[in-house]
Design a protein around this motif. Structure first.
Motif, short mmCIF file in Angstrom:
data_model
loop_
_atom_site.label_atom_id
_atom_site.label_comp_id
_atom_site.label_asym_id
_atom_site.label_seq_id
_atom_site.Cartn_x
_atom_site.Cartn_y
_atom_site.Cartn_z
N LYS A 62 0.83 -1.22 0.00
CA LYS A 62 0.00 0.00 0.00
C LYS A 62 0.86 1.26 0.00
O LYS A 62 0.41 2.30 -0.43
CB LYS A 62 -0.92 0.00 1.22
N GLN A 63 2.08 1.16 0.53
CA GLN A 63 2.93 2.36 0.61
C GLN A 63 4.27 2.11 -0.06
O GLN A 63 4.70 0.97 -0.19
CB GLN A 63 3.22 2.68 2.09
N ARG A 64 4.92 3.23 -0.45
CA ARG A 64 6.31 3.13 -0.90
C ARG A 64 7.16 3.78 0.19
O ARG A 64 6.99 4.95 0.51
CB ARG A 64 6.51 3.86 -2.22
N VAL A 65 8.04 2.99 0.77
CA VAL A 65 8.76 3.41 1.97
C VAL A 65 10.22 3.73 1.65
O VAL A 65 10.93 2.89 1.10
CB VAL A 65 8.69 2.30 3.05
N ALA A 66 10.66 4.94 2.03
CA ALA A 66 12.08 5.28 1.92
C ALA A 66 12.69 5.12 3.30
O ALA A 66 12.19 5.68 4.27
CB ALA A 66 12.23 6.72 1.45
N ILE A 67 13.75 4.32 3.37
CA ILE A 67 14.43 4.16 4.66
C ILE A 67 15.70 4.99 4.61
O ILE A 67 16.55 4.80 3.73
CB ILE A 67 14.68 2.67 4.95
N ILE A 68 15.80 5.95 5.52
CA ILE A 68 16.85 6.97 5.48
C ILE A 68 17.79 6.81 6.67
O ILE A 68 17.34 6.78 7.82
CB ILE A 68 16.19 8.37 5.47
N ILE A 69 19.09 6.69 6.38
CA ILE A 69 20.07 6.43 7.44
C ILE A 69 21.15 7.51 7.43
O ILE A 69 21.86 7.67 6.44
CB ILE A 69 20.72 5.03 7.22
N ASP B 115 5.83 7.63 -0.21
CA ASP B 115 4.78 8.23 0.62
C ASP B 115 4.95 7.88 2.08
O ASP B 115 4.07 8.13 2.90
CB ASP B 115 3.39 7.84 0.11
N CYS B 116 6.09 7.32 2.42
CA CYS B 116 6.37 6.99 3.82
C CYS B 116 7.88 7.05 4.03
O CYS B 116 8.64 6.60 3.18
CB CYS B 116 5.81 5.60 4.11
N PHE B 117 8.31 7.64 5.16
CA PHE B 117 9.75 7.82 5.42
C PHE B 117 10.09 7.25 6.78
O PHE B 117 9.49 7.63 7.79
CB PHE B 117 10.10 9.32 5.36
N VAL B 118 11.03 6.33 6.78
CA VAL B 118 11.46 5.72 8.04
C VAL B 118 12.91 6.14 8.27
O VAL B 118 13.76 5.95 7.41
CB VAL B 118 11.35 4.18 7.97
N PHE B 119 13.19 6.75 9.43
CA PHE B 119 14.55 7.19 9.75
C PHE B 119 15.16 6.18 10.72
O PHE B 119 14.56 5.85 11.73
CB PHE B 119 14.51 8.57 10.39
N SER B 120 16.33 5.69 10.35
CA SER B 120 16.96 4.68 11.22
C SER B 120 18.44 4.96 11.40
O SER B 120 19.11 5.43 10.49
CB SER B 120 16.78 3.29 10.60
N ASP B 121 18.95 4.68 12.59
CA ASP B 121 20.40 4.73 12.79
C ASP B 121 21.01 3.48 12.18
O ASP B 121 20.35 2.44 12.10
CB ASP B 121 20.72 4.78 14.29
N VAL B 122 22.26 3.58 11.79
CA VAL B 122 22.90 2.45 11.11
C VAL B 122 23.25 1.31 12.09
O VAL B 122 23.51 0.19 11.67
CB VAL B 122 24.16 2.94 10.33
#
Ligand code: UDP
Ligand code: MN
Length: 330
Positions: free
Chosen positions: A142-149, A209-216
């Motif tokens: 349902k969503q396109r997720v960008a995972i940003i590190i 349409d979705c952004f997930v921020f994560s530490d490495v």
């Protein structure tokens, strides 16, 4: 004499018609058995061996407006087209991915002792596309997720992160891309600015349409902690609660996973050079209500240095123009 001849001819015609009927009946019987028992392999164009590799839905619509939906293999649908030329055959779209994906395993064993290489990660994840992109093949997410590190000099952590996260995200049926926002140079590390830049830059690459921020260095310990967006901003790593307050000032509530599945394992490390704790951090946090209006996406200044697509991730190197590091005391 001629009447006798006529009689014989008629008799022959009758016999021929009868024989034809019999042959027709036999052919019909064979087709019938062919379809219903799937055992006969007499006519190659009705080859039913393909039943074993049936994998796609096809919608066959007839000119009279009715339609039939088949779960068939490629060969079989070609033969249907040969049989009746005025049938049109179209591929049916995939179903939407379920809210709770099947095939999750729950609690995971995470360890950082083994030797990890990028080649190993690549071998383990052959279906991840260039730039670290993936989408499920059997359903539409349902969503396109960008995972940003946010990133600098943590290659040794990145290998473990990719090794654990790619398979987890795949099991979660997420349509995603992995983006490393790499701070250029040796100025003071600015994690928050890198996250803001990440948000701006990934949208140039694809429609997310979705952004997930994560530490490495943070690995979820349970794959039921789904990496997609919820109605409210979500804090995935509840056992590492640090930055939730920013969002609450904007009047939004923060959603969190269940405490059992929101656990994270952090790779142990020394504090990096040029990422020393900011001595003004407490005053800065107190003033957030005022500064957040001017400070952030609206006033973002940086220089894009390089974008590179690697097999397991996309690297975006940016010069954020941070001041040179503070001279260390003592
Ligand atoms: N980070 C990095 N290089 C650095 C400092 C930080 O890549 O030199 C990134 C990395 O993603 C890391 C995150 O910023 O996980 C948070 O920094 P750090 O791990 O030092 O914070 P802490 O361990 O105190 O949460
Ligand atoms: Mn850390």
């Amino acid at each position: 004499m001629s009447r006798l001849m006529l009689g014989k001819t008629l008799e022959r015609i009758c016999k021929a018609v009868l024989l034809l009927c019999l042959v027709h009946f036999l052919i019909m019987m064979i087709f019938y058995l062919d379809v219903y028992t799937q055992r006969f392999d007499i006519f190659s164009r009705f080859n039913t061996r393909n039943y074993s590799k049936m994998h796609q839905y096809f919608n066959i619509s007839k000119p009279n407006g009715t339609s039939l939906t088949f779960l068939v293999g490629e060969d079989h649908f070609v033969s249907s087209r040969k049989l009746e030329n005025n049938l049109t055959v179209t591929k049916k779209p995939l179903p939407m991915c379920p809210d709770v994906p099947q095939g999750l395993v729950g609690r995971l064993l995470i360890e950082f002792n083994s030797l990890m290489t990028m080649e190993k990660v690549q071998r383990e994840n052959p279906d991840v596309r260039e730039g670290g992109k993936y989408k499920p093949s059997d359903c539409i997410a349902k969503q396109r997720v960008a995972i940003i590190i946010p990133f600098r000099h943590r290659e040794h952590h990145l290998k473990f992160w990719l090794h654990y996260l790619h398979p987890i995200l795949r099991r979660q049926k997420i349509n995603y891309g992995i983006y490393i926002i790499n701070q250029h140079g040796e100025g003071m590390f600015n994690r928050a600015k890198l996250l803001n830049i990440g948000y701006m830059e990934v949208l140039k690459d694809a429609e997310y349409d979705c952004f997930v921020f994560s530490d490495v260095d943070l690995i979820p310990m349970d794959d039921r902690n789904l990496y997609h967006c919820y109605d409210q901003p979500r804090h995935f790593a509840i056992a590492m609660d640090k930055f939730g307050f920013r969002i609450t000032l904007k009047g939004m509530k923060v959603s969190r996973p269940d405490s059992k599945i929101g656990k994270y394992r952090m790779i142990k490390h020394e504090r990096d050079k040029h990422n020393e704790p900011n001595p003004q951090r407490f005053t800065k946090i107190q003033n957030t209500k005022v500064t957040m209006k001017q400070d952030g996406i609206n006033s973002l200044k940086y220089k894009l240095v390089n974008v590179a697509k690697y097999p397991m991730y996309t690297n975006i190197t940016v010069d954020i123009g941070t001041p040179p590091p503070r001279p260390s005391r003592g």
